[in-house]
Every structure is written in structure tokens, then in C-alpha cells.
Scaffold this motif. Structure first.
Motif, short mmCIF file in Angstrom:
data_model
loop_
_atom_site.label_atom_id
_atom_site.label_comp_id
_atom_site.label_asym_id
_atom_site.label_seq_id
_atom_site.Cartn_x
_atom_site.Cartn_y
_atom_site.Cartn_z
N LEU A 1 0.81 -1.22 0.00
CA LEU A 1 0.00 0.00 0.00
C LEU A 1 0.84 1.27 0.00
O LEU A 1 0.47 2.26 -0.63
CB LEU A 1 -0.94 0.02 1.21
N PHE A 2 2.00 1.24 0.69
CA PHE A 2 2.70 2.50 0.94
C PHE A 2 4.14 2.55 0.42
O PHE A 2 4.78 3.59 0.50
CB PHE A 2 2.69 2.81 2.44
N GLY A 3 4.66 1.45 -0.12
CA GLY A 3 5.94 1.52 -0.82
C GLY A 3 7.16 1.40 0.07
O GLY A 3 7.16 0.68 1.08
N ALA A 4 8.20 2.12 -0.31
CA ALA A 4 9.52 1.98 0.31
C ALA A 4 9.52 2.42 1.76
O ALA A 4 8.82 3.36 2.16
CB ALA A 4 10.55 2.78 -0.48
N ILE A 5 10.34 1.73 2.56
CA ILE A 5 10.46 2.01 4.00
C ILE A 5 11.81 2.64 4.29
O ILE A 5 12.84 2.24 3.76
CB ILE A 5 10.30 0.71 4.81
N GLU A 6 11.80 3.63 5.18
CA GLU A 6 13.05 4.27 5.60
C GLU A 6 13.62 3.63 6.86
O GLU A 6 14.83 3.46 6.97
CB GLU A 6 12.83 5.77 5.85
N LEU B 1 6.84 1.33 11.61
CA LEU B 1 7.47 1.54 10.31
C LEU B 1 7.38 3.02 9.96
O LEU B 1 6.36 3.67 10.21
CB LEU B 1 6.74 0.75 9.21
N LEU B 2 8.43 3.54 9.34
CA LEU B 2 8.39 4.87 8.75
C LEU B 2 8.64 4.70 7.26
O LEU B 2 9.69 4.23 6.85
CB LEU B 2 9.45 5.79 9.35
N PHE B 3 7.65 5.07 6.47
CA PHE B 3 7.76 4.95 5.02
C PHE B 3 8.45 6.18 4.43
O PHE B 3 8.43 7.27 5.02
CB PHE B 3 6.38 4.76 4.40
N ALA B 4 9.02 6.00 3.25
CA ALA B 4 9.72 7.10 2.59
C ALA B 4 8.80 8.26 2.27
O ALA B 4 9.24 9.41 2.18
CB ALA B 4 10.41 6.58 1.32
N ASN B 5 7.50 7.97 2.09
CA ASN B 5 6.55 9.04 1.79
C ASN B 5 6.02 9.74 3.04
O ASN B 5 5.13 10.59 2.96
CB ASN B 5 5.37 8.48 0.98
N GLY B 6 6.57 9.38 4.21
CA GLY B 6 6.19 10.04 5.46
C GLY B 6 5.12 9.35 6.26
O GLY B 6 4.84 9.74 7.40
N VAL B 7 4.49 8.34 5.70
CA VAL B 7 3.45 7.60 6.42
C VAL B 7 4.09 6.83 7.57
O VAL B 7 5.14 6.22 7.42
CB VAL B 7 2.70 6.63 5.48
N ALA C 1 13.13 -7.74 12.95
CA ALA C 1 13.31 -6.52 13.74
C ALA C 1 12.19 -6.37 14.78
O ALA C 1 12.45 -6.04 15.93
CB ALA C 1 13.35 -5.30 12.83
N PHE C 2 10.95 -6.62 14.36
CA PHE C 2 9.83 -6.49 15.29
C PHE C 2 9.93 -7.53 16.41
O PHE C 2 9.52 -7.28 17.54
CB PHE C 2 8.50 -6.67 14.55
N ALA C 3 10.47 -8.70 16.09
CA ALA C 3 10.62 -9.75 17.09
C ALA C 3 11.83 -9.51 17.99
O ALA C 3 12.14 -10.33 18.86
CB ALA C 3 10.74 -11.11 16.41
N GLY C 4 12.51 -8.38 17.77
CA GLY C 4 13.60 -8.01 18.66
C GLY C 4 14.95 -8.55 18.28
O GLY C 4 15.92 -8.40 19.01
N THR C 5 15.03 -9.21 17.10
CA THR C 5 16.30 -9.81 16.66
C THR C 5 17.26 -8.75 16.14
O THR C 5 18.46 -8.78 16.41
CB THR C 5 16.06 -10.87 15.59
N THR C 6 16.71 -7.81 15.33
CA THR C 6 17.54 -6.77 14.73
C THR C 6 16.77 -5.46 14.74
O THR C 6 15.58 -5.42 15.01
CB THR C 6 17.89 -7.10 13.26
N THR C 7 17.45 -4.36 14.44
CA THR C 7 16.80 -3.06 14.27
C THR C 7 17.35 -2.41 13.02
O THR C 7 18.46 -2.72 12.58
CB THR C 7 17.03 -2.13 15.46
N SER C 8 16.57 -1.49 12.46
CA SER C 8 17.03 -0.74 11.30
C SER C 8 16.59 0.70 11.47
O SER C 8 15.47 0.97 11.89
CB SER C 8 16.43 -1.32 10.02
N GLY C 9 17.45 1.65 11.16
CA GLY C 9 17.04 3.03 11.26
C GLY C 9 18.24 3.96 11.28
O GLY C 9 19.36 3.55 11.27
#
Length: 329
Positions: free
Chosen positions: A197-202, A225-231, A321-329
Motif C-alpha cells: 500500500l505505501f511503498g519503500a520504507i526508511e 514503520l516509517l515509510f519514505a513518503n512520510g506515512v 526486527a519487530f521480534a527483537g532480533t535486529t533493528t534498522s534506522g
């Protein structure tokens, strides 16, 4: 050039009885010719009941059957990577159930190998082709509720909820077989649809807990989640609430209103300036049939991949990431 996709199913268990199995004989240019299950009696019974010509108790025998030119993998996630790699090695395109693998590392291995061998690979994030979610995407793309601001999701279930699939082995709450718990079974649908629905994730992050200790798996997961389009997306999954508190609700908020629905329901409500319209969608006899139809046309070279290994891998990265294994940001 291949004129018909002749399917072999690895893992003809409960999920294939209605959701997917019969659809392989109902879409154009597609036929189910063989099934496999480690229990030979159950494989033979499935073949008899569904009118399938061949059955096996060994996956390699099915993969190497010259009458089979495409493989559907519907086993627990712990065997997805191994069976997928074996089928790709044999040069046969694969349609693999979600979650794509136990974790993102396995998913990436599957995707990379498909790319290396130049053999087609699709992931069964089938909700993205169902009429209800196509309608939701159309509402978003045409800005019916204006510019999208944020999304709130709650999936709250009791340990005995009907939504939760049952099986003889109860593998869904064994992390060694499923990769985690019920979150790993149900959330891939929802996370994939957010990407659709919202595309690429930042960036994304999350955390998980085993609060009730009824199994080895986490039973509460929180993620954003933070999407590239700001959603912005926020999701909460809990599988140990009281029966009276169960919920399956996702609300997409825009500048002019909101769209609200359940991922496992049949209705969508659209509210604009305080006025609400309810859209109802009849249940599909075979929930995977729209996806299987598109996979068949892709395997025949007539359309694009409806959900490729790159998407499946990204979903698994977010799951991890949500399960606490890794993070991204």
C-alpha cells in the motif's frame, strides 16, 4: 515453450485443503499433478480425495518428477529454504508459502539463489491480490481520504481464538519450526500489505515479549514503520488477551478521513468528514486463487511477478526486527 503449469505440492497439509490446493486446478493453464507429505498414508489420502494423479512421501522424488514443472511449498517455515533451494537447483519455479523462511538470512539465500539460477520465485503474500485489498489500494491511490498520515493496527487474540489456525503438530508456536510464534504466522500478511500500500520504507523497529509463557514463543509484539513518503505505521500483536477483548482492526488515517478494516474480515468502512460508507466483500472459496492465477501467468511469461523474493526478504527483515532480533534506522 511451456503451455501449462503442472504443479507439485510439497506439504499437502491442512492449509492446502481449501485455501490453496483446489485452486491449482481451477485457474487457466494450471493443473495439480502430484502431492507430497512425509506421511505416505496421508499423502495418498489427499491425492485420492482431490483427484491428484501422483503422490509421494519424499520431496526429492516429487521435485525430480518430469511431469512436474512448478513447485508449491506449503510446509512449516523451517523447511522452506531447503525445499526451495532443491527445486531451484532442479530448474523448477517455486511458489512458497509465507512466512518465506525462518528468518531474513534464509529468505535472502533463497532470493539470491533464484537470481543466480535464473529460476522464478514467488512468495504467497496472497492478500495483496484479493478484491478487498485491491479496493483499499485504489482508495488510497485516488486520495479518497486525502493524504495519508498514519496507520494503526491491533491484532488481539486469546489463546483459543478461531482466527488462529490449528494443526496436528501445533508447529506455529514452536520457534524451531515457525521462526517465532503466532506473530510469525499472521503478521507477514499485514506487513506485506503495508509495503504493497505505501511503498519503500526508511526505518523500522520493534520489540517482543513472552508474557504468558504458554509456549516457547513470544506472545506480544510491538512494531513501527516509517515509510519514505512520510506515512507512519504502528502495530500491536497480542495472543493472550481475554476472549472478550479480541480484535482485528487496522485504520488508515488521512487528511480527509479514514479507512478501517480487519485483515481477516470481509468489510471496509470509509469515513470522510464524519460520513461513513460500509463496503462488503463476499468471502472467497479459495483465498489464494487470485494469487495463484497471477503466479501461473508469471511462470508462463505473460505477466510480472506478483510478489518476488526481494519483497519476501524485506518482510522477513521487518519480522526479525519487530521480534527483537535486529533493528534498522
Amino acid at each position: 515453450m511451456t503451455q501449462q503449469i503442472k504443479w507439485g505440492i510439497i506439504g499437502c497439509g491442512d492449509v492446502t485443503e481449501v485455501k490453496s490446493g483446489p485452486a491449482f486446478n481451477k485457474v487457466p493453464d494450471s493443473k495439480l499433478v502430484a502431492v507430497m507429505r512425509r506421511n505416505a498414508d496421508k499423502a495418498a489420502d489427499y491425492a485420492r480425495r482431490h483427484g491428484v494423479p501422483k503422490w509421494y512421501a519424499d520431496a526429492d522424488e516429487l521435485i525430480n518428477d518430469p511431469d512436474v514443472n512448478a513447485i508449491y511449498i506449503a510446509t512449516p517455515p523451517s523447511t522452506h529454504a531447503g525445499y526451495t533451494l532443491a527445486a531451484l537447483q532442479a530448474g523448477k519455479p517455486v511458489y512458497v508459502e509465507k512466512p518465506m523462511a525462518l528468518n531474513a538470512a534464509e529468505a535472502r539465500q533463497m532470493f539470491d539463489y533464484a537470481t543466480e539460477k535464473n529460476v522464478k520465485l514467488c512468495v504467497a503474500h496472497y492478500r495483496r491480490l484479493q478484491p478487498m485489498f485491491l479496493k483499499i489500494k485504489s482508495l488510497i491511490d485516488t486520495k479518497v481520504i486525502g493524504d495519508i498520515r498514519f496507520v494503526q493496527l491491533q491484532l488481539l487474540q486469546s489463546s483459543s481464538a478461531k482466527l488462529i489456525a490449528r494443526s496436528e503438530e501445533n508447529w506455529r508456536t514452536d520457534p524451531a519450526l515457525s521462526g517465532g510464534g503466532l506473530f510469525h504466522d499472521l503478521a507477514p500478511h499485514q506487513i506485506d500489505l503495508m509495503l504493497y500500500l505505501f511503498g519503500a520504507i526508511e526505518q523500522y523497529r520493534g520489540e517482543a515479549f513472552n508474557q504468558a509463557n504458554v509456549s516457547a514463543a513470544d506472545d506480544l509484539v510491538n512494531g513501527s514503520l516509517l515509510f519514505a513518503n512520510g506515512v507512519v505505521f504502528n502495530g500491536l500483536w497480542c495472543f493472550t488477551v481475554n476472549e472478550s477483548d479480541t480484535a482485528d482492526i487496522c485504520t488508515i488515517y488521512g487528511s480527509e478521513g479514514n479507512i478501517s478494516f480487519g485483515f481477516f474480515g470481509q468489510n471496509v468502512s470509509v469515513t470522510i468528514n464524519g460520513q461513513t460508507e460500509l463496503l462488503e466483500f463476499p468471502p472467497l472459496q479459495h483465498v489464494e486463487q487470485p494469487m495463484i492465477e497471477k503466479v501461473v501467468t508469471y511462470f508462463l511469461g505473460h505477466s510480472e511477478n506478483p510478489c518476488d523474493g526481494a519483497v519476501g526478504t524485506e518482510v522477513m527483515e521487518i519480522i526479525d526486527a519487530f521480534a527483537g532480533t535486529t533493528t534498522s534506522g
